[in-house]
Design a protein around this motif. Structure first.
Motif, PDB file in Angstrom:
ATOM      1  N   THR A  25       3.481 -91.379  73.195  1.00  0.00           N
ATOM      2  CA  THR A  25       3.380 -91.711  74.620  1.00  0.00           C
ATOM      3  C   THR A  25       4.629 -92.466  75.086  1.00  0.00           C
ATOM      4  O   THR A  25       5.242 -92.117  76.102  1.00  0.00           O
ATOM      5  N   ILE A  26       4.999 -93.483  74.315  1.00  0.00           N
ATOM      6  CA  ILE A  26       6.171 -94.270  74.710  1.00  0.00           C
ATOM      7  C   ILE A  26       7.422 -93.392  74.752  1.00  0.00           C
ATOM      8  O   ILE A  26       8.203 -93.438  75.703  1.00  0.00           O
ATOM      9  N   GLY A  27       7.579 -92.550  73.721  1.00  0.00           N
ATOM     10  CA  GLY A  27       8.760 -91.688  73.661  1.00  0.00           C
ATOM     11  C   GLY A  27       8.836 -90.731  74.841  1.00  0.00           C
ATOM     12  O   GLY A  27       9.898 -90.533  75.431  1.00  0.00           O
ATOM     13  N   ILE A  28       7.688 -90.131  75.182  1.00  0.00           N
ATOM     14  CA  ILE A  28       7.665 -89.166  76.284  1.00  0.00           C
ATOM     15  C   ILE A  28       8.007 -89.848  77.614  1.00  0.00           C
ATOM     16  O   ILE A  28       8.877 -89.398  78.364  1.00  0.00           O
ATOM     17  N   VAL A  29       7.336 -90.977  77.872  1.00  0.00           N
ATOM     18  CA  VAL A  29       7.584 -91.688  79.134  1.00  0.00           C
ATOM     19  C   VAL A  29       9.041 -92.133  79.215  1.00  0.00           C
ATOM     20  O   VAL A  29       9.709 -91.953  80.239  1.00  0.00           O
ATOM     21  N   ALA A  30       9.564 -92.675  78.100  1.00  0.00           N
ATOM     22  CA  ALA A  30      10.943 -93.168  78.111  1.00  0.00           C
ATOM     23  C   ALA A  30      11.919 -92.027  78.383  1.00  0.00           C
ATOM     24  O   ALA A  30      12.867 -92.181  79.158  1.00  0.00           O
ATOM     25  N   ALA A  31      11.680 -90.854  77.759  1.00  0.00           N
ATOM     26  CA  ALA A  31      12.605 -89.733  77.948  1.00  0.00           C
ATOM     27  C   ALA A  31      12.571 -89.232  79.393  1.00  0.00           C
ATOM     28  O   ALA A  31      13.599 -88.891  79.962  1.00  0.00           O
ATOM     29  N   LEU A  32      11.352 -89.202  79.994  1.00  0.00           N
ATOM     30  CA  LEU A  32      11.251 -88.721  81.376  1.00  0.00           C
ATOM     31  C   LEU A  32      11.843 -89.718  82.369  1.00  0.00           C
ATOM     32  O   LEU A  32      12.229 -89.349  83.476  1.00  0.00           O
ATOM     33  N   ARG A  33      11.896 -90.976  81.975  1.00  0.00           N
ATOM     34  CA  ARG A  33      12.479 -92.013  82.843  1.00  0.00           C
ATOM     35  C   ARG A  33      13.813 -92.486  82.279  1.00  0.00           C
ATOM     36  O   ARG A  33      14.160 -93.649  82.377  1.00  0.00           O
ATOM     37  N   ARG A  34      14.530 -91.576  81.664  1.00  0.00           N
ATOM     38  CA  ARG A  34      15.734 -91.926  80.934  1.00  0.00           C
ATOM     39  C   ARG A  34      16.697 -92.794  81.742  1.00  0.00           C
ATOM     40  O   ARG A  34      16.989 -92.501  82.900  1.00  0.00           O
ATOM     41  N   ASN A  35      17.166 -93.867  81.082  1.00  0.00           N
ATOM     42  CA  ASN A  35      18.133 -94.807  81.666  1.00  0.00           C
ATOM     43  C   ASN A  35      17.624 -95.548  82.896  1.00  0.00           C
ATOM     44  O   ASN A  35      18.403 -96.115  83.646  1.00  0.00           O
ATOM     45  N   ARG A  36      16.301 -95.507  83.126  1.00  0.00           N
ATOM     46  CA  ARG A  36      15.744 -96.338  84.209  1.00  0.00           C
ATOM     47  C   ARG A  36      15.068 -97.541  83.585  1.00  0.00           C
ATOM     48  O   ARG A  36      14.895 -97.606  82.363  1.00  0.00           O
TER      49      ARG A  36
ATOM     50  N   SER B 198       8.445 -93.577  68.598  1.00  0.00           N
ATOM     51  CA  SER B 198       8.828 -93.575  70.001  1.00  0.00           C
ATOM     52  C   SER B 198      10.318 -93.266  70.148  1.00  0.00           C
ATOM     53  O   SER B 198      10.719 -92.519  71.043  1.00  0.00           O
ATOM     54  N   ARG B 199      11.134 -93.784  69.209  1.00  0.00           N
ATOM     55  CA  ARG B 199      12.571 -93.511  69.320  1.00  0.00           C
ATOM     56  C   ARG B 199      12.880 -92.062  68.983  1.00  0.00           C
ATOM     57  O   ARG B 199      13.696 -91.413  69.640  1.00  0.00           O
ATOM     58  N   MET B 200      12.205 -91.520  67.945  1.00  0.00           N
ATOM     59  CA  MET B 200      12.471 -90.124  67.578  1.00  0.00           C
ATOM     60  C   MET B 200      11.964 -89.176  68.651  1.00  0.00           C
ATOM     61  O   MET B 200      12.619 -88.192  68.985  1.00  0.00           O
ATOM     62  N   MET B 201      10.783 -89.498  69.214  1.00  0.00           N
ATOM     63  CA  MET B 201      10.213 -88.634  70.241  1.00  0.00           C
ATOM     64  C   MET B 201      11.104 -88.637  71.475  1.00  0.00           C
ATOM     65  O   MET B 201      11.321 -87.599  72.099  1.00  0.00           O
ATOM     66  N   ARG B 202      11.639 -89.818  71.806  1.00  0.00           N
ATOM     67  CA  ARG B 202      12.502 -89.899  72.981  1.00  0.00           C
ATOM     68  C   ARG B 202      13.717 -88.996  72.794  1.00  0.00           C
ATOM     69  O   ARG B 202      14.039 -88.193  73.668  1.00  0.00           O
ATOM     70  N   SER B 203      14.402 -89.097  71.641  1.00  0.00           N
ATOM     71  CA  SER B 203      15.612 -88.292  71.504  1.00  0.00           C
ATOM     72  C   SER B 203      15.265 -86.811  71.345  1.00  0.00           C
ATOM     73  O   SER B 203      16.016 -85.953  71.817  1.00  0.00           O
ATOM     74  N   SER B 204      14.121 -86.515  70.733  1.00  0.00           N
ATOM     75  CA  SER B 204      13.712 -85.121  70.626  1.00  0.00           C
ATOM     76  C   SER B 204      13.427 -84.529  72.016  1.00  0.00           C
ATOM     77  O   SER B 204      13.823 -83.406  72.330  1.00  0.00           O
ATOM     78  N   MET B 205      12.747 -85.311  72.864  1.00  0.00           N
ATOM     79  CA  MET B 205      12.472 -84.875  74.237  1.00  0.00           C
ATOM     80  C   MET B 205      13.776 -84.636  74.999  1.00  0.00           C
ATOM     81  O   MET B 205      13.916 -83.649  75.725  1.00  0.00           O
TER      82      MET B 205
END
Lengths: 306, 300
Positions: free
Chosen positions: A115-126, A189-196
């Motif tokens: 969940t954290i990874g997905i949200v972070a990737a969709l809101r990248r750099n915000r 969360s970090r791996m999911m973010r970069s994968s997303m």
């Protein structure tokens, strides 16, 4: 693939053999005398010698090691020095509790981390992305005993939502599972973010946008399923983290699993039990790594099985 | 760098690169925070005798309440006192020394061992690589904490022993990274040329391979300090790490854990200190990886 499987299985068996040897050497070096522990303080030197003879502790190192290895191959892990039971029985009695805890921790870390990874990737750099990534850094920097004790203080002592420790109901497992899964949640969360982010940048996503598909549909149907696959392949590797984690988590929460068993055995120099838990943990870790290696090429055919 | 620029002497350029690196770290908010925490912690460790408000070992009468319970934060004892009436703030400041000494020592040994094994296996290949890397595979499959506890139980734990135990568990990651990198470097022309010219193995390893591996060693060395700090805290919390009365953040929690429901500050403040230090090295290490490894640029 078959040749690869056979080679990996052979390698795993060799690694386990090596682990029996290294563990045996380490425990052979332990200065405390198990015979003295069994006999008690008031025992005579003769009694202690008799016990040493009975346990075969006076034999040369390789005789002892060979004896251990041959019985291990027959499924016999020896008897506990201090509890009147077979090591395999002790471990079998406690394994279900540890497995339950690990499954709960995997569920926790996946739900939290993905969940954290997905949200972070969709809101990248915000701001939301920065905040979530700081959280994930904190979670990989926090020792499990600190998390465990603080969760106990807030949710068990102050709020009274969960029991202080023990085993039995669903309420008992919540805090230990969060504690054990917290570290993994940070990594996932970090791996999911970069994968997303990787998947979001690929051509087929642009095509989907060009076709006029809605953003929610693209993310849910196309991006997340593709981004999750390489992450799922890594669950096997987590076993290693968990095998260290349960020693601490089970001791903080009084969870009756093999981590607690190992910890008690170490404090009382119950060598057969220490050997047994080490071997069970190592086997689980080796199998977990093997699983991860076998699943990865199935998910991503670009990974070659050389 | 333009072609006409005069190439500065080696030492000077190295100094410049380090300064450039620190500048880059200070530009990023996360790593800047990490750097500030590290500098403050190192300062606290070095100047501990000057800044400790009390003697960290003194069991003061004023340090306990009328019924003999530890005092909560505030007043003369800014972070409260422990079960024996010792000042928690002073013990935490002194504990910074323990954490950093073990962090640097254990990690230093782990780097030497890990990089040594990795570079040797990667450069020589063949049966040397097979033996060394199978051994690291074996160490990877060991339940790390169990191994550390058994080792700590075998040897009576002193600071040096605790550091050695942690190093024994932590060198594996470094060995694998360095092995992979060395193996690809060793195939490259500039190393092959040196071999053909008849340069000795040691010379090639130290003069030609090592400089290319420095970034990885710096990155994983920094991240490794964080792992080391956490492992030391965990061992000390279990009672097999740093032994009381020498304060370490982990053993402060170990000594006081049974009273956490009435004196939570005795867990909270040491816990916070551990998280801050581990976090600082993780943040700096992560930023170093971004800065030093251009292949990862844009992925974060």
């Amino acid at each position: 693939m078959q040749a690869y499987l056979v080679r990996r299985l052979l390698e795993s068996a060799l690694i386990l053999l090596g682990i029996t040897l290294v563990t045996f050497i380490l425990l052979y070096l332990v200065p405390a005398d198990p015979a003295r522990q069994i006999a008690g303080r008031s025992a005579t030197a003769e009694t202690v010698q008799n016990i040493r003879d009975q346990l075969g502790l006076n034999d040369p190192f390789f005789v002892q090691y060979w004896r251990y290895l041959t019985s291990l191959l027959q499924g016999d892990m020896g008897r506990s020095y201090l509890q009147r039971a077979e090591v395999s029985e002790l471990i079998a009695a406690r394994l279900p509790a540890s497995l339950l805890l690990m499954v709960a921790a995997i569920v926790t870390e996946l739900i939290l981390g993905l969940t954290i990874g997905i949200v972070a990737a969709l809101r990248r750099n915000r701001p939301a992305d920065h905040g979530l990534m700081i959280f994930s850094f904190v979670s990989i920097s926090a020792p499990q005993f600190v998390i465990g004790i603080l969760l106990l203080y807030v949710f068990a002592v102050q709020l009274g939502w969960f029991p202080i420790g023990g085993y039995g109901t669903f309420a008992h497992i919540v805090l230990p599972a969060i504690t054990l899964g917290f570290l993994g949640a940070g990594w996932y969360s970090r791996m999911m973010r970069s994968s997303m982010i990787d998947v979001l940048g690929q051509d087929f996503v642009r095509t989907a946008h060009a076709k006029g598909l809605g953003k929610a549909r693209i993310v849910l149907r196309h991006v997340i399923p593709n981004a999750i696959l390489p992450i799922i392949a890594m669950i096997g590797i987590d076993i290693g983290l968990f095998m260290s984690g349960i020693v601490v988590v089970e001791s903080v929460f009084g969870w009756p699993g093999i981590g607690q068993l190992a910890w008690q055995a170490i404090q009382r120099v119950d060598i057969p039990v220490i050997m047994g838990v080490t071997m069970v943990s190592a086997t689980a870790i080796v199998l977990g790594n093997l699983l991860a290696d076998l699943v990865a090429p199935l998910i991503d055919p670009r990974i070659k099985t050389k | 760098m333009s072609a006409t620029e005069i190439v500065p002497p080696r030492a000077q350029s190295r100094q410049r690169r380090v300064i450039g690196l620190i500048r880059a770290l200070m530009k990023r908010p996360r790593s800047a925070f990490g750097m500030v925490v590290i500098v403050l912690m190192v300062g606290a460790a070095v100047f501990a005798p000057l800044i400790m408000p009390h003697d960290p070992f003194e069991q003061s009468f004023d340090g306990l309440s009328m019924v003999g319970a530890p005092l909560p934060p505030g007043g003369d004892f800014i972070l409260g006192t422990d079960l024996l009436g010792r000042d928690l703030a002073s013990r935490l400041i002194f504990g910074t020394r323990t954490s950093l000494i073990i962090g640097v020592l254990a990690n230093g040994i782990a780097i030497l061992l890990g990089a040594g094994v990795g570079i040797t296996a990667g450069y020589f290949g063949g049966w040397i690589a097979a033996v060394l890397m199978r051994f690291t595979d074996l160490m990877m499959a060991f339940p790390a904490l169990l191994l550390a506890i058994v080792l700590a139980a075998i040897f009576q734990p002193s600071l040096l022993i605790v550091a050695l135990v942690i190093a024994m568990v932590n060198w594996v990651q470094m060995a694998r990274v360095i092995y992979t990198e060395t193996r690809s470097l060793a195939e490259r022309d500039f190393i092959q040329v040196q071999r053909a010219l008849g340069a000795g193995h040691l010379r090639i390893l130290l003069r030609h391979l090592l400089p290319h591996l420095l970034s990885s060693i710096v990155v994983f060395g920094t991240l490794g300090i964080s792992t080391t700090v956490l492992l030391e805290a965990t061992l000390s919390f279990l009672g097999v790490g740093v032994q009381p009365p020498t304060p370490s953040w982990g053993n402060i929690i170990f000594e006081n854990q049974t009273y956490f429901s009435t004196a939570p500050w005795l867990v909270f403040f040491p816990g916070l200190a551990i998280v801050l230090l581990a976090l600082a090295f993780n943040l700096v290490g992560d930023a170093l990886r971004d800065i030093l490894d251009p292949t990862l640029k844009g992925r974060h």
